[in-house]
Design a protein around this motif. Structure first.
Motif, short mmCIF file in Angstrom:
data_model
loop_
_atom_site.label_atom_id
_atom_site.label_comp_id
_atom_site.label_asym_id
_atom_site.label_seq_id
_atom_site.Cartn_x
_atom_site.Cartn_y
_atom_site.Cartn_z
N ASN A 11 13.96 0.99 5.92
CA ASN A 11 13.75 -0.33 5.33
C ASN A 11 12.37 -0.84 5.72
OD1 ASN A 11 16.36 -0.70 4.18
ND2 ASN A 11 17.15 -1.08 6.23
N SER A 12 11.79 -1.64 4.86
CA SER A 12 10.50 -2.25 5.13
C SER A 12 10.69 -3.49 6.01
CB SER A 12 9.84 -2.68 3.82
OG SER A 12 8.74 -3.53 4.09
N PRO A 13 10.02 -3.55 7.17
CA PRO A 13 10.14 -4.75 7.99
C PRO A 13 9.56 -5.98 7.30
CG PRO A 13 8.60 -3.18 8.98
CD PRO A 13 9.20 -2.53 7.77
N THR A 14 8.54 -5.81 6.49
CA THR A 14 7.95 -6.94 5.76
C THR A 14 8.95 -7.49 4.76
OG1 THR A 14 5.76 -5.96 5.99
CG2 THR A 14 6.01 -7.68 4.34
N ALA A 57 0.81 -1.23 0.00
CA ALA A 57 0.00 0.00 0.00
C ALA A 57 0.84 1.27 0.00
CB ALA A 57 -0.94 0.01 1.20
N GLY A 58 2.12 1.16 0.37
CA GLY A 58 3.00 2.33 0.37
C GLY A 58 3.34 2.84 1.76
N THR A 96 5.84 1.99 3.83
CA THR A 96 7.27 2.30 3.97
C THR A 96 7.63 3.53 3.15
OG1 THR A 96 7.77 -0.03 4.35
CG2 THR A 96 9.61 1.39 3.69
N THR A 97 7.03 3.69 1.99
CA THR A 97 7.29 4.87 1.16
C THR A 97 6.82 6.14 1.88
OG1 THR A 97 7.01 3.50 -0.80
CG2 THR A 97 6.94 5.88 -1.12
N LEU A 98 5.66 6.08 2.52
CA LEU A 98 5.16 7.22 3.28
C LEU A 98 6.09 7.54 4.45
CD1 LEU A 98 3.04 9.36 4.05
CD2 LEU A 98 1.84 7.55 5.31
N ILE A 99 6.47 6.51 5.21
CA ILE A 99 7.36 6.73 6.35
C ILE A 99 8.70 7.28 5.88
CG2 ILE A 99 8.63 5.58 8.22
CD1 ILE A 99 5.58 5.98 8.67
N SER A 100 9.22 6.77 4.77
CA SER A 100 10.48 7.29 4.22
C SER A 100 10.36 8.78 3.90
CB SER A 100 10.87 6.54 2.95
OG SER A 100 11.17 5.22 3.23
N SER A 101 9.24 9.18 3.34
CA SER A 101 9.02 10.59 3.00
C SER A 101 8.98 11.46 4.27
CB SER A 101 7.71 10.76 2.23
OG SER A 101 7.77 10.07 1.01
N ILE A 102 8.35 10.94 5.32
CA ILE A 102 8.28 11.69 6.58
C ILE A 102 9.66 11.78 7.22
CG2 ILE A 102 7.33 11.69 8.92
CD1 ILE A 102 4.84 10.25 7.67
#
Length: 67
Positions: free
Chosen positions: A58-61, A38-39, A41-47
């Motif tokens: 990094n994505s834990p999944t 769904a994005g 990790t991408t959202l968290i990276s942006s924040i």
């Protein structure tokens, strides 16, 4: 606040909104829920880039699936 995005490039505005909401008061955990892909990790990276541009998220999944 609700954001509807059609691509990861649109994450700048919601990331800035969330960063402004938690700036100075964040002392714990903010749950981010969503389907795989769904994005999140991408959202968290942006924040995170707003606060610390040199940190990579990094994505834990991803780590669990590739052990």
């Amino acid at each position: 606040m609700k954001f509807i995005l059609s691509s990861p490039e649109g994450l700048k505005e919601p990331a800035e909104y969330i960063a402004n909401q938690i700036k100075g008061i964040f002392t714990g955990v903010v749950p981010i829920l969503g389907e795989m892909g769904a994005g999140k990790t991408t959202l968290i990276s942006s924040i995170v880039k707003i606060f610390s541009p040199n940190i990579h998220v990094n994505s834990p999944t991803y780590n669990l699936l590739h052990e």
